[in-house]
Design a protein around this motif. Structure first.
Motif, PDB file in Angstrom:
ATOM      1  N   ILE A 164       0.821  -1.200   0.000  1.00  0.00           N
ATOM      2  CA  ILE A 164       0.000   0.000   0.000  1.00  0.00           C
ATOM      3  C   ILE A 164       0.863   1.261   0.000  1.00  0.00           C
ATOM      4  CG2 ILE A 164      -1.666   1.344   1.356  1.00  0.00           C
ATOM      5  CD1 ILE A 164      -2.773  -1.349   2.375  1.00  0.00           C
ATOM      6  N   PHE A 165       1.912   1.266   0.827  1.00  0.00           N
ATOM      7  CA  PHE A 165       2.745   2.464   0.981  1.00  0.00           C
ATOM      8  C   PHE A 165       4.207   2.047   1.095  1.00  0.00           C
ATOM      9  CE2 PHE A 165       4.152   6.125   3.892  1.00  0.00           C
ATOM     10  CZ  PHE A 165       4.401   6.961   2.812  1.00  0.00           C
ATOM     11  N   PRO A 166       4.850   1.779  -0.046  1.00  0.00           N
ATOM     12  CA  PRO A 166       6.234   1.270  -0.027  1.00  0.00           C
ATOM     13  C   PRO A 166       7.271   2.289   0.423  1.00  0.00           C
ATOM     14  CG  PRO A 166       5.499   1.666  -2.275  1.00  0.00           C
ATOM     15  CD  PRO A 166       4.295   1.845  -1.405  1.00  0.00           C
ATOM     16  N   GLU A 167       6.874   3.545   0.604  1.00  0.00           N
ATOM     17  CA  GLU A 167       7.828   4.578   1.006  1.00  0.00           C
ATOM     18  C   GLU A 167       8.017   4.649   2.519  1.00  0.00           C
ATOM     19  OE1 GLU A 167       5.164   5.162  -0.932  1.00  0.00           O
ATOM     20  OE2 GLU A 167       6.122   5.338  -2.912  1.00  0.00           O
ATOM     21  N   ASN A 168       7.349   3.799   3.269  1.00  0.00           N
ATOM     22  CA  ASN A 168       7.434   3.831   4.730  1.00  0.00           C
ATOM     23  C   ASN A 168       8.606   2.978   5.214  1.00  0.00           C
ATOM     24  OD1 ASN A 168       7.123   3.740   7.489  1.00  0.00           O
ATOM     25  ND2 ASN A 168       4.978   3.110   7.449  1.00  0.00           N
ATOM     26  N   PRO A 169       9.692   3.587   5.691  1.00  0.00           N
ATOM     27  CA  PRO A 169      10.854   2.795   6.119  1.00  0.00           C
ATOM     28  C   PRO A 169      10.562   1.915   7.331  1.00  0.00           C
ATOM     29  CG  PRO A 169      11.133   5.097   6.731  1.00  0.00           C
ATOM     30  CD  PRO A 169       9.934   5.039   5.854  1.00  0.00           C
ATOM     31  N   ASN A 170       9.619   2.327   8.182  1.00  0.00           N
ATOM     32  CA  ASN A 170       9.311   1.534   9.370  1.00  0.00           C
ATOM     33  C   ASN A 170       8.722   0.174   9.019  1.00  0.00           C
ATOM     34  OD1 ASN A 170      10.026   3.296  11.622  1.00  0.00           O
ATOM     35  ND2 ASN A 170       8.442   4.648  10.817  1.00  0.00           N
ATOM     36  N   ALA A 171       7.951   0.111   7.953  1.00  0.00           N
ATOM     37  CA  ALA A 171       7.365  -1.163   7.543  1.00  0.00           C
ATOM     38  C   ALA A 171       8.449  -2.126   7.070  1.00  0.00           C
ATOM     39  CB  ALA A 171       6.328  -0.935   6.446  1.00  0.00           C
ATOM     40  N   TRP A 172       9.397  -1.615   6.281  1.00  0.00           N
ATOM     41  CA  TRP A 172      10.497  -2.459   5.814  1.00  0.00           C
ATOM     42  C   TRP A 172      11.363  -2.933   6.984  1.00  0.00           C
ATOM     43  CZ3 TRP A 172      10.849  -4.014   0.791  1.00  0.00           C
ATOM     44  CH2 TRP A 172      10.134  -3.292  -0.158  1.00  0.00           C
ATOM     45  N   TYR A 173      11.683  -2.001   7.876  1.00  0.00           N
ATOM     46  CA  TYR A 173      12.485  -2.340   9.057  1.00  0.00           C
ATOM     47  C   TYR A 173      11.785  -3.388   9.916  1.00  0.00           C
ATOM     48  CZ  TYR A 173      14.053  -1.772  13.894  1.00  0.00           C
ATOM     49  OH  TYR A 173      14.468  -2.008  15.181  1.00  0.00           O
ATOM     50  N   SER A 174      10.509  -3.181  10.171  1.00  0.00           N
ATOM     51  CA  SER A 174       9.765  -4.089  11.042  1.00  0.00           C
ATOM     52  C   SER A 174       9.621  -5.469  10.403  1.00  0.00           C
ATOM     53  CB  SER A 174       8.391  -3.502  11.357  1.00  0.00           C
ATOM     54  OG  SER A 174       8.513  -2.267  12.030  1.00  0.00           O
ATOM     55  N   ARG A 175       9.395  -5.504   9.105  1.00  0.00           N
ATOM     56  CA  ARG A 175       9.309  -6.801   8.436  1.00  0.00           C
ATOM     57  C   ARG A 175      10.656  -7.518   8.490  1.00  0.00           C
ATOM     58  NH1 ARG A 175       7.622  -7.691   2.140  1.00  0.00           N
ATOM     59  NH2 ARG A 175       9.766  -6.982   1.861  1.00  0.00           N
ATOM     60  N   GLY A 176      11.735  -6.766   8.357  1.00  0.00           N
ATOM     61  CA  GLY A 176      13.061  -7.367   8.477  1.00  0.00           C
ATOM     62  C   GLY A 176      13.278  -7.977   9.849  1.00  0.00           C
ATOM     63  N   GLN A 185      17.882 -14.604   7.433  1.00  0.00           N
ATOM     64  CA  GLN A 185      18.750 -13.439   7.543  1.00  0.00           C
ATOM     65  C   GLN A 185      18.919 -12.666   6.234  1.00  0.00           C
ATOM     66  OE1 GLN A 185      19.870 -16.232   9.422  1.00  0.00           O
ATOM     67  NE2 GLN A 185      19.606 -15.318  11.432  1.00  0.00           N
ATOM     68  N   GLN A 186      19.048 -13.376   5.128  1.00  0.00           N
ATOM     69  CA  GLN A 186      19.276 -12.667   3.872  1.00  0.00           C
ATOM     70  C   GLN A 186      18.050 -11.862   3.452  1.00  0.00           C
ATOM     71  OE1 GLN A 186      22.195 -12.221   2.385  1.00  0.00           O
ATOM     72  NE2 GLN A 186      23.077 -13.433   4.051  1.00  0.00           N
ATOM     73  N   LEU A 187      16.874 -12.425   3.643  1.00  0.00           N
ATOM     74  CA  LEU A 187      15.653 -11.679   3.336  1.00  0.00           C
ATOM     75  C   LEU A 187      15.493 -10.499   4.283  1.00  0.00           C
ATOM     76  CD1 LEU A 187      13.063 -14.508   2.563  1.00  0.00           C
ATOM     77  CD2 LEU A 187      14.252 -13.021   0.946  1.00  0.00           C
ATOM     78  N   ALA A 188      15.845 -10.699   5.537  1.00  0.00           N
ATOM     79  CA  ALA A 188      15.789  -9.598   6.500  1.00  0.00           C
ATOM     80  C   ALA A 188      16.750  -8.492   6.088  1.00  0.00           C
ATOM     81  CB  ALA A 188      16.130 -10.103   7.892  1.00  0.00           C
ATOM     82  N   ARG A 189      17.937  -8.869   5.662  1.00  0.00           N
ATOM     83  CA  ARG A 189      18.950  -7.892   5.248  1.00  0.00           C
ATOM     84  C   ARG A 189      18.420  -6.993   4.125  1.00  0.00           C
ATOM     85  NH1 ARG A 189      24.603  -8.845   4.558  1.00  0.00           N
ATOM     86  NH2 ARG A 189      24.362 -10.284   6.313  1.00  0.00           N
ATOM     87  N   GLN A 190      17.723  -7.603   3.186  1.00  0.00           N
ATOM     88  CA  GLN A 190      17.173  -6.812   2.074  1.00  0.00           C
ATOM     89  C   GLN A 190      16.183  -5.771   2.572  1.00  0.00           C
ATOM     90  OE1 GLN A 190      15.555  -9.665  -0.727  1.00  0.00           O
ATOM     91  NE2 GLN A 190      17.489 -10.797  -0.819  1.00  0.00           N
ATOM     92  N   ASP A 191      15.408  -6.135   3.589  1.00  0.00           N
ATOM     93  CA  ASP A 191      14.452  -5.171   4.133  1.00  0.00           C
ATOM     94  C   ASP A 191      15.148  -4.050   4.889  1.00  0.00           C
ATOM     95  OD1 ASP A 191      12.372  -6.552   3.026  1.00  0.00           O
ATOM     96  OD2 ASP A 191      11.597  -7.380   4.895  1.00  0.00           O
ATOM     97  N   TYR A 192      16.193  -4.394   5.647  1.00  0.00           N
ATOM     98  CA  TYR A 192      16.955  -3.334   6.320  1.00  0.00           C
ATOM     99  C   TYR A 192      17.617  -2.411   5.299  1.00  0.00           C
ATOM    100  CZ  TYR A 192      16.534  -6.353  10.463  1.00  0.00           C
ATOM    101  OH  TYR A 192      16.059  -7.124  11.481  1.00  0.00           O
ATOM    102  N   ASP A 193      18.121  -2.993   4.226  1.00  0.00           N
ATOM    103  CA  ASP A 193      18.728  -2.176   3.171  1.00  0.00           C
ATOM    104  C   ASP A 193      17.724  -1.153   2.638  1.00  0.00           C
ATOM    105  OD1 ASP A 193      21.088  -3.620   3.358  1.00  0.00           O
ATOM    106  OD2 ASP A 193      20.717  -4.830   1.568  1.00  0.00           O
TER     107      ASP A 193
END
Length: 280
Positions: A164-176, A185-193
């Motif tokens: 819905i809102f891919p510009e939200n860094p908190n969602a990527w961080y939290s999913r990681g 770990q590798q999938l998490a790393r991509q989200d932190y990136d």
């Protein structure tokens, strides 16, 4: 560990098998005409050696994963737990996270994931509501699932929030963070990136990515991220403490002790244990 049915070595091998299997299963489902991210329902079977283990795991799945236990039966001297799980929007990553999460939770109860299945096909035509007004709900449900230890459901809700809102860094961080919780770990790393790309001063994302790198023994890269976090927030006790751990892993006891002392000075009482063990 001698009385375990599902041993650590078996878990490690099964982890890799399930990761490959999830990819194969998803390709087969797509081959049936299934449309990506439509809802799908799955059932799963777990095997263990004692009835009480199966029943305890079944109670956990019912309470935390909202699963419906459909049977606990003895077969060939072992106990089989069968359960139906709530539907979720299906793509390859969601299936992988769901399967690995169940494998991990089963291991914690000494029950081995034996298989799972679905009737998902081209007739599955219901999709999640991705209207922008639903974003807070997805985020709240993701956090609730994470706090309950239901990491795969948390990941799935965060994925919908990101769609819905891919510009939200908190969602990527939290999913990681949730992916790290099930050892992806590798999938998490991509989200932190991605979180750091969107928010270059996101201190917690640097710390989590650094811990992720430390776990995979990429110590030099971990130090870079910890040091960046400290550059952004010089009073962050978590960054100092974990950088100390990485320095210790690299054999730099002097540097590790200096960071643990700084972490303690900043209020991290838990650093005292490392200081006592390694900095006499």
């Amino acid at each position: 560990m001698a009385d375990r049915f599902f041993t650590p070595g078996q878990f490690a091998g099964k982890f890799n098998q399930e990761a490959l299997l999830a990819e194969e299963v998803y390709k087969r489902i797509l081959g049936s005409g299934f449309k990506e991210y439509a809802y799908a329902e799955f059932d799963a079977v777990f095997i263990t050696d004692k009835k009480e283990k199966a029943e305890a795991f079944g109670t956990f799945l019912t309470g935390v994963y909202e699963a419906k236990v459909t049977g606990v039966e003895e077969k060939d001297g072992r106990w089989e737990l069968s359960a139906d799980f709530p539907r979720f929007p299906l793509n390859q990553e969601n299936l992988l996270c769901w399967a690995i999460d169940l494998l991990l939770k089963g291991y914690q109860f000494d029950c081995r994931l034996d298989g799972y299945g679905t009737f998902a096909n081209a007739s599955n035509d219901e999709f999640p509501d991705e209207d922008g007004g639903r974003l807070p709900w997805y985020f709240e449900e993701a956090l609730k699932a994470y706090n309950n230890g239901n990491y795969s459901t948390s990941i799935i809700y965060f994925t919908s929030a990101i769609r819905i809102f891919p510009e939200n860094p908190n969602a990527w961080y939290s999913r990681g963070t949730a992916k790290d919780g099930i050892y992806l770990q590798q999938l998490a790393r991509q989200d932190y990136d991605k979180a750091i790309e969107l928010a270059p001063v996101f201190v917690e994302a640097y710390i989590n990515r650094a811990i992720n790198k430390d776990i995979t023994e990429e110590y030099d890269a971990a130090l870079v991220d910890f040091s960046k976090a400290i550059e952004l927030d010089g009073n962050n006790a978590t960054a100092y403490f974990n950088r100390g751990n990485t320095l210790h892993n690299m054999g730099n006891t002097t540097g590790a002790c200096a960071d643990w002392r700084k972490a303690k000075e900043l209020g991290a009482a838990y650093a005292a244990e490392q200081l006592q063990l390694h900095c006499k």
